[in-house]
Design a protein around this motif. Sequence first.
Motif, PDB file in Angstrom:
ATOM      1  N   ILE A 176      -9.689   6.190  -1.001  1.00 53.01           N
ATOM      2  CA  ILE A 176      -9.563   5.019  -1.885  1.00 53.01           C
ATOM      3  C   ILE A 176      -8.130   4.835  -2.372  1.00 53.01           C
ATOM      4  O   ILE A 176      -7.709   3.726  -2.622  1.00 53.01           O
ATOM      5  CB  ILE A 176     -10.574   5.035  -3.068  1.00 53.01           C
ATOM      6  CG1 ILE A 176     -10.507   6.304  -3.887  1.00 53.01           C
ATOM      7  CG2 ILE A 176     -11.978   4.816  -2.585  1.00 53.01           C
ATOM      8  CD1 ILE A 176     -11.506   6.310  -5.053  1.00 53.01           C
ATOM      9  N   ASP A 177      -7.375   5.917  -2.489  1.00 56.76           N
ATOM     10  CA  ASP A 177      -6.004   5.811  -3.037  1.00 56.76           C
ATOM     11  C   ASP A 177      -5.023   6.509  -2.110  1.00 56.76           C
ATOM     12  O   ASP A 177      -4.829   7.691  -2.231  1.00 56.76           O
ATOM     13  CB  ASP A 177      -5.989   6.430  -4.445  1.00 56.76           C
ATOM     14  CG  ASP A 177      -4.639   6.275  -5.117  1.00 56.76           C
ATOM     15  OD1 ASP A 177      -3.824   5.459  -4.654  1.00 56.76           O
ATOM     16  OD2 ASP A 177      -4.393   6.994  -6.094  1.00 56.76           O
ATOM     17  N   ASP A 178      -4.381   5.840  -1.163  1.00 56.22           N
ATOM     18  CA  ASP A 178      -4.410   4.414  -0.947  1.00 56.22           C
ATOM     19  C   ASP A 178      -4.214   4.158   0.544  1.00 56.22           C
ATOM     20  O   ASP A 178      -3.770   3.105   0.942  1.00 56.22           O
ATOM     21  CB  ASP A 178      -3.304   3.767  -1.806  1.00 56.22           C
ATOM     22  CG  ASP A 178      -3.262   2.251  -1.693  1.00 56.22           C
ATOM     23  OD1 ASP A 178      -4.318   1.631  -1.659  1.00 56.22           O
ATOM     24  OD2 ASP A 178      -2.157   1.726  -1.596  1.00 56.22           O
ATOM     25  N   LYS A 179      -4.556   5.183   1.369  1.00 53.94           N
ATOM     26  CA  LYS A 179      -4.497   4.968   2.820  1.00 53.94           C
ATOM     27  C   LYS A 179      -5.490   3.879   3.197  1.00 53.94           C
ATOM     28  O   LYS A 179      -5.328   3.187   4.204  1.00 53.94           O
ATOM     29  CB  LYS A 179      -4.796   6.269   3.572  1.00 53.94           C
ATOM     30  CG  LYS A 179      -3.629   7.243   3.523  1.00 53.94           C
ATOM     31  CD  LYS A 179      -3.922   8.535   4.239  1.00 53.94           C
ATOM     32  CE  LYS A 179      -2.717   9.460   4.139  1.00 53.94           C
ATOM     33  NZ  LYS A 179      -3.044  10.847   4.539  1.00 53.94           N
ATOM     34  N   ASP A 223       6.172   7.341  -1.539  1.00 53.51           N
ATOM     35  CA  ASP A 223       6.323   8.210  -2.721  1.00 53.51           C
ATOM     36  C   ASP A 223       5.815   7.529  -3.992  1.00 53.51           C
ATOM     37  O   ASP A 223       6.352   7.748  -5.074  1.00 53.51           O
ATOM     38  CB  ASP A 223       7.786   8.634  -2.884  1.00 53.51           C
ATOM     39  CG  ASP A 223       8.704   7.445  -3.178  1.00 53.51           C
ATOM     40  OD1 ASP A 223       8.308   6.291  -2.891  1.00 53.51           O
ATOM     41  OD2 ASP A 223       9.807   7.662  -3.708  1.00 53.51           O
ATOM     42  N   GLU A 224       4.781   6.702  -3.852  1.00 48.16           N
ATOM     43  CA  GLU A 224       4.244   5.985  -5.029  1.00 48.16           C
ATOM     44  C   GLU A 224       3.799   6.955  -6.110  1.00 48.16           C
ATOM     45  O   GLU A 224       4.007   6.718  -7.296  1.00 48.16           O
ATOM     46  CB  GLU A 224       3.066   5.102  -4.599  1.00 48.16           C
ATOM     47  CG  GLU A 224       2.582   4.125  -5.678  1.00 48.16           C
ATOM     48  CD  GLU A 224       1.550   4.699  -6.661  1.00 48.16           C
ATOM     49  OE1 GLU A 224       1.313   4.069  -7.693  1.00 48.16           O
ATOM     50  OE2 GLU A 224       0.993   5.784  -6.397  1.00 48.16           O
ATOM     51  N   GLU A 225       3.189   8.050  -5.689  1.00 50.43           N
ATOM     52  CA  GLU A 225       2.597   8.981  -6.666  1.00 50.43           C
ATOM     53  C   GLU A 225       3.657   9.736  -7.474  1.00 50.43           C
ATOM     54  O   GLU A 225       3.327  10.417  -8.437  1.00 50.43           O
ATOM     55  CB  GLU A 225       1.653   9.969  -5.963  1.00 50.43           C
ATOM     56  CG  GLU A 225       0.472   9.310  -5.238  1.00 50.43           C
ATOM     57  CD  GLU A 225      -0.566   8.681  -6.176  1.00 50.43           C
ATOM     58  OE1 GLU A 225      -0.389   8.762  -7.406  1.00 50.43           O
ATOM     59  OE2 GLU A 225      -1.539   8.092  -5.663  1.00 50.43           O
ATOM     60  N   VAL A 226       4.923   9.632  -7.035  1.00 52.35           N
ATOM     61  CA  VAL A 226       5.993  10.260  -7.819  1.00 52.35           C
ATOM     62  C   VAL A 226       7.055   9.235  -8.224  1.00 52.35           C
ATOM     63  O   VAL A 226       8.214   9.580  -8.450  1.00 52.35           O
ATOM     64  CB  VAL A 226       6.631  11.462  -7.068  1.00 52.35           C
ATOM     65  CG1 VAL A 226       5.673  12.650  -7.071  1.00 52.35           C
ATOM     66  CG2 VAL A 226       7.025  11.114  -5.640  1.00 52.35           C
ATOM     67  N   ASP A 231      -0.999  -5.683  -4.439  1.00 50.43           N
ATOM     68  CA  ASP A 231      -0.919  -4.222  -4.406  1.00 50.43           C
ATOM     69  C   ASP A 231      -2.226  -3.656  -4.959  1.00 50.43           C
ATOM     70  O   ASP A 231      -3.097  -4.403  -5.401  1.00 50.43           O
ATOM     71  CB  ASP A 231       0.284  -3.750  -5.256  1.00 50.43           C
ATOM     72  CG  ASP A 231       0.642  -2.284  -5.005  1.00 50.43           C
ATOM     73  OD1 ASP A 231       0.152  -1.686  -4.026  1.00 50.43           O
ATOM     74  OD2 ASP A 231       1.450  -1.734  -5.794  1.00 50.43           O
ATOM     75  N   GLU A 232      -2.349  -2.346  -4.968  1.00 52.83           N
ATOM     76  CA  GLU A 232      -3.531  -1.694  -5.530  1.00 52.83           C
ATOM     77  C   GLU A 232      -3.560  -1.920  -7.049  1.00 52.83           C
ATOM     78  O   GLU A 232      -2.618  -2.453  -7.619  1.00 52.83           O
ATOM     79  CB  GLU A 232      -3.472  -0.191  -5.241  1.00 52.83           C
ATOM     80  CG  GLU A 232      -2.251   0.456  -5.874  1.00 52.83           C
ATOM     81  CD  GLU A 232      -2.178   1.961  -5.706  1.00 52.83           C
ATOM     82  OE1 GLU A 232      -3.179   2.573  -5.349  1.00 52.83           O
ATOM     83  OE2 GLU A 232      -1.103   2.507  -5.954  1.00 52.83           O
ATOM     84  N   GLY A 233      -4.604  -1.458  -7.709  1.00 52.55           N
ATOM     85  CA  GLY A 233      -4.659  -1.562  -9.169  1.00 52.55           C
ATOM     86  C   GLY A 233      -6.088  -1.658  -9.673  1.00 52.55           C
ATOM     87  O   GLY A 233      -6.544  -0.813 -10.410  1.00 52.55           O
ATOM     88  N   GLY A 249       0.873  -1.171   0.000  1.00 47.94           N
ATOM     89  CA  GLY A 249       0.000   0.000   0.000  1.00 47.94           C
ATOM     90  C   GLY A 249       0.908   1.218   0.000  1.00 47.94           C
ATOM     91  O   GLY A 249       2.109   1.084   0.197  1.00 47.94           O
ATOM     92  N   HIS A 250       0.344   2.386  -0.263  1.00 50.20           N
ATOM     93  CA  HIS A 250       1.201   3.575  -0.175  1.00 50.20           C
ATOM     94  C   HIS A 250       0.580   4.665   0.683  1.00 50.20           C
ATOM     95  O   HIS A 250      -0.638   4.851   0.706  1.00 50.20           O
ATOM     96  CB  HIS A 250       1.632   4.090  -1.551  1.00 50.20           C
ATOM     97  CG  HIS A 250       0.535   4.582  -2.438  1.00 50.20           C
ATOM     98  ND1 HIS A 250       0.081   5.875  -2.401  1.00 50.20           N
ATOM     99  CD2 HIS A 250      -0.199   3.957  -3.387  1.00 50.20           C
ATOM    100  CE1 HIS A 250      -0.878   6.018  -3.311  1.00 50.20           C
ATOM    101  NE2 HIS A 250      -1.081   4.873  -3.914  1.00 50.20           N
ATOM    102  N   ILE A 251       1.484   5.333   1.388  1.00 53.38           N
ATOM    103  CA  ILE A 251       1.120   6.316   2.408  1.00 53.38           C
ATOM    104  C   ILE A 251       0.821   7.680   1.791  1.00 53.38           C
ATOM    105  O   ILE A 251       0.009   8.443   2.312  1.00 53.38           O
ATOM    106  CB  ILE A 251       2.306   6.419   3.403  1.00 53.38           C
ATOM    107  CG1 ILE A 251       2.388   5.138   4.245  1.00 53.38           C
ATOM    108  CG2 ILE A 251       2.221   7.671   4.261  1.00 53.38           C
ATOM    109  CD1 ILE A 251       3.704   4.979   4.989  1.00 53.38           C
TER     110      ILE A 251
HETATM  111 ZN    ZN Z   1      -2.351   4.604  -5.558  1.00 55.95          ZN
END
Ligand code: ZN
Length: 483
Positions: free
Chosen positions: A150-153, A184-187, A212-214, A117-119
């Motif tokens: 929903i994305d992604d906490k 830092d998933e979003e970057v 993972d998410e998706g 997951g990503h913070i």
């Molecule tokens: Zn995400």
Amino acid sequence: MKNVFKFLGLALLLFVLFILIKTFTFTSQQLQVEAVSKVDISEAAIARFSEALRIKTISHEDPADFDSSAFENFNALLSANYPLVSSTLDRKTFNRYSHLYTWHGTDESLKPIVLMGHIDVVPIASHDQWTNDPFSGAVKDGVIWGRGTIDDKFSVIGILESIEMLLAENHQPERTIYLAFGHDEEVGGELGAVPIAKYLVDQGVEAEFVLDEGYAITQKLVPGVDPDLAFIGVAEKGSTTIELTVELAGGHSSQPAPETAIDILASGVAALKEHPMEATISEAMHGFMDQVGPELGFVNRMAFANRNIFKPIIISTYESASGAGNALVRTTTAPTIFEAGIKENVIPYKARAVVNFRIIPGQTADDVMNHVVSTINDERVQAEFYGFNTNPSPVSPMDSEGYNIINKTLKQTFDGVLTAPNLVIAATDSRHFTGVSQNIYRFVPYHINESNIQSFHGIDERIPVEDYKDAIRFYRQLILNSN
Ligand SMILES: [Zn+2]
């Protein structure tokens, strides 16, 4: 002559018969499992989620905007709100804010699993258009509001909540369970998922599966499918960007040459849009059609059952359905930057465009470059790779133990849900984990439908309380099933 007609008639009859037999023997492959009873989720769990949503762990495009105090607060929240997790699981931290938790299993011979997951969250573009403040974590009329719901906490906190519950029940897993939470998933994930994955590879960890998410549970988003339909992402597309430049003598706009840098570049980009890369039904899409096809009405079922024959119709249906439909069957072409000129009466000597391609499994960034060069077919247009480039992920098997565990957990948690593999058209942190496992799956247990699909990275991101509770139940059941 009569005999020829007879023969043709017979051939046609056999052909139709063949199609019908294939259609009627194309029967449901959905796993039949009873739903489990719903465990109680406390209101305190909802309050802890709200608390996590209030922390502005934003990934900005410009690293200078990074607010370390928010991420420090999030670290503190993880320790304070999940005391049993903190005292029982090992936690290794990467670049201060990304974490790898290890819950040691009792059976060393079993391969571990990795839950991701990503913070971090994306910034807010139109603050004033939100119904509730995006960082309020407000709970109103059974809905939790905020960036990260929903994305992604949703995943990070939902997974921790489920493990805190299991620890309180004295559960002890047989398999080791890793939790990989990047910040830092979003970057791009360079500070989080990348070093975490490298660490696992260096430790010789080979996971049974990675989740993972998706994808999520879709509601009435697939034409012809009435029940909820959960997609498990078995592959994700690659991304490559190509910069096109044309340099040519400029001059005064009162006497333009027959062709200017802008003309040549515009023709090049137009040619790319007119001649996209060839569409195809990828392995992940075949998996989707195998699982969803038998659940459809006669015509669609016939098409999916006989896809060798109906391939052109299936592809053109996807191409014309929507941007997302088209993205499922081909490498997409998206010009994202187009620039030239500084003054209204000066012909610029240079024009530049940047085109982003999302690559379908089976093709590579080099294939895209070759396609670009041959399609433009003009030596005055220079093409070079630009920025961040990644090839499509490998396709994870659709019959592995990991897939089956996720599938079974879905059926047990969400009564009556249909499931199918599918291709993820965006990028996730899991692409960095190909060295950790061949079995990488991308699914988050929430419902996505016409009313909330735009809220993802957009306005009014929110989740029903019941969905969040079901997510905790899903992760809890997943861990129980992985034993
Ligand atoms: Zn995400």
